[in-house]
Scaffold this motif. Structure first.
Motif, PDB file in Angstrom:
ATOM      1  N   PHE A 144       8.397  14.509  19.920  1.00 35.07           N
ATOM      2  CA  PHE A 144       7.539  13.801  20.855  1.00 35.07           C
ATOM      3  C   PHE A 144       6.204  13.510  20.175  1.00 35.07           C
ATOM      4  N   ALA A 158       5.869   5.145  25.724  1.00 33.33           N
ATOM      5  CA  ALA A 158       7.288   5.431  25.495  1.00 33.33           C
ATOM      6  C   ALA A 158       8.051   4.189  25.074  1.00 33.33           C
ATOM      7  N   LYS A 208       9.617   8.773  22.609  1.00 29.16           N
ATOM      8  CA  LYS A 208       9.384  10.055  23.270  1.00 29.16           C
ATOM      9  C   LYS A 208       7.907  10.414  23.095  1.00 29.16           C
ATOM     10  N   VAL A 219      10.145   9.644  28.443  1.00 28.77           N
ATOM     11  CA  VAL A 219      11.210   9.389  27.475  1.00 28.77           C
ATOM     12  C   VAL A 219      11.954   8.101  27.812  1.00 28.77           C
ATOM     13  N   ASP A 264      16.318  13.978  32.663  1.00 27.63           N
ATOM     14  CA  ASP A 264      14.983  14.458  32.990  1.00 27.63           C
ATOM     15  C   ASP A 264      15.047  15.898  33.497  1.00 27.63           C
ATOM     16  N   HIS A 317      14.032   4.778  31.972  1.00 22.91           N
ATOM     17  CA  HIS A 317      13.184   5.813  31.399  1.00 22.91           C
ATOM     18  C   HIS A 317      12.736   6.782  32.487  1.00 22.91           C
ATOM     19  N   GLY A 358      10.396  10.742  33.270  1.00 21.33           N
ATOM     20  CA  GLY A 358       9.387  11.682  32.809  1.00 21.33           C
ATOM     21  C   GLY A 358       9.013  12.653  33.908  1.00 21.33           C
TER      22      GLY A 358
END
Length: 429
Positions: A149, A192, A197, A226, A234, A394, A396
């Motif tokens: 990340f 992202a 990441k 991500v 997630d 995506h 998070g």
């Protein structure tokens, strides 16, 4: 040579200096026992009247609690002393003699302690909390850094809301309005799309008029995001992340947890897999227990505590009603009244630690949500661009540092989990 107290084991039989502050003292005839602290630990320094100058003996007699001092002497092993070592003093240098210290061994009210927070931090308990907080931060960042990340820092000043307009701190910004950030999430979504990441870690602000033991107006939040991750990925990430953070604290902070008298058996249960229940299942738990919970509303602190009592580790609650969640959360393709969101509730009454979701990646749908939430599309044009140019699924989440510290340390109030807390009626020191 000045050494840290926590490094004393490597200097047995050697002459060193300890630079610190007087934590406590007692005397017995021709012996003085000075307990010194230097931020790394406590050490007993023994002053023998016949072995030191009159000046050093006099300093030992006059020194007061929290006076700053440099003690020179030889390290020896002593199992009965704090840390298992002590200093056989040959000389003392008084750097500054402290005035009468306001925080004494007697009981003090919480308002007095908060007014003197700058001094209260020196106590053994507060020292332990801040050490655990430090280790939690290290564990969080190490987990993400080790998995490729990239840290991306979002702005503190923002032109728009992320979590709801009712809890914004507003400020004037060169002739226009700006707000203190509620979350770095929207900016992490942009990052992202560039880096795959990412995560942010910094202060966030909520103008909630709340006086509960779980709320601060300024707190720190870690927020990973991500690309190409759905809600299930997630939840897997959140679970793995939390398990590793708790394991790190148990491994590195045993002494601090003892000082806090933390029952670590509850933390040892934080292993995979976390129970995963839907909002509907959580609501049924509340209804079965006769709490009077109204279906379709958000869970309050008492609701979260009741739900958590059914489990021995953090519980994940997913599939939330869309009406009580943020505009950016993706609708469940199997039930348009729900969103692909997850909250993680901590055991032992510490409430919600994590909030996450799969984000809406469709341009038209996101526009619709912005309008439904009565937000200005003009302020979100840049955010909508993320759906115009290479949009992908995506997800998070955000985890509040202070609530996490409070849970792991077993604190009764979140105000002890941050060095200088900000609450509705607390802006000092």
């Amino acid at each position: 040579m000045i050494i840290s107290i926590n490094k004393a084991s490597g200097y047995v039989g050697k002459e060193v200096q300890i630079a610190g502050w007087l934590y406590n003292k007692r005397s017995s005839g021709k012996l003085q026992f000075l307990i010194l602290r230097d931020g790394s630990g406590l050490m007993q320094a023994v002053v023998f009247k016949k072995g030191v100058s009159e000046e050093t003996w006099g300093i030992g007699e006059e020194i007061t609690q929290e006076s700053s001092v440099i003690a020179t002497g030889t390290i020896s092993e002593e199992p009965r002393s704090p840390g298992g070592f002590e200093l056989q003093v040959t000389s003392l240098e008084l750097v500054q003699k402290a005035e009468e210290y306001p925080i004494s061994p007697k009981e003090h009210g919480i308002e007095f302690l908060m007014d003197n927070r700058h001094l209260w931090l020196r106590s053994k308990r507060q020292h332990a909390i801040l050490r655990v907080r430090h280790q939690i931060i290290r564990a969080m960042r190490d987990y993400l850094d080790d998995r490729d990340f990239t840290l991306v820092d979002p702005p503190i000043f923002t032109p728009n809301a992320c979590e709801g307009t009712s809890t914004l701190f507003e400020t004037e910004y060169f002739g226009s309005k700006a707000y203190l950030t509620q979350s770095g999430q929207l900016y992490e979504e942009a990052a992202a799309m560039a880096l795959g990441k990412v995560y942010s870690f910094g202060p966030t602000f909520r103008a909630e008029k709340s006086k509960t033991r779980r709320h601060l107006t300024e707190f720190w939040m870690l927020e990973p995001e991500v690309a190409y991750m759905d809600i299930n990925g997630d939840m897997d990430l959140i679970e793995d992340f939390m398990v590793e953070v708790v394991a790190r604290v148990l491994d590195k902070c045993g002494e601090e947890l003892k000082v806090l008298e933390r029952d670590t058996s509850t933390l040892e249960k934080v292993t995979k897999s976390f129970p995963r229940i839907s909002y509907d299942e959580a609501a049924k738990i509340l209804q079965d227990k006769g709490t009077g919970f109204e279906y379709g509303s958000d869970f309050g602190g008492t609701d979260e505590t009741v739900i958590a009592e059914s489990f021995d580790r953090p519980v994940m609650i997913h599939s939330w009603p869309a009406d009580i969640k943020a505009f950016y959360m993706k609708r469940d393709p199997n039930d348009n009244s729900k969103v692909l969101a997850v909250d993680v509730i901590a055991p032992e009454g510490h409430g919600e630690l994590v909030g996450g979701s799969q984000r809406e990646d469709n341009l038209d749908e996101l526009r619709k949500r912005i309008k439904e939430h009565d937000l200005s599309e003009k302020h979100f044009e840049w955010y909508l661009d993320l759906r115009r140019y290479g949009s992908v699924p995506h997800s998070g989440f955000g985890i509040g540092l202070e609530r996490t510290v409070g849970w792991i340390c077993g604190l009764k109030h979140v105000r002890e989990s941050i060095p200088f807390p900000r609450m509705m009626h607390r802006l000092t020191p």
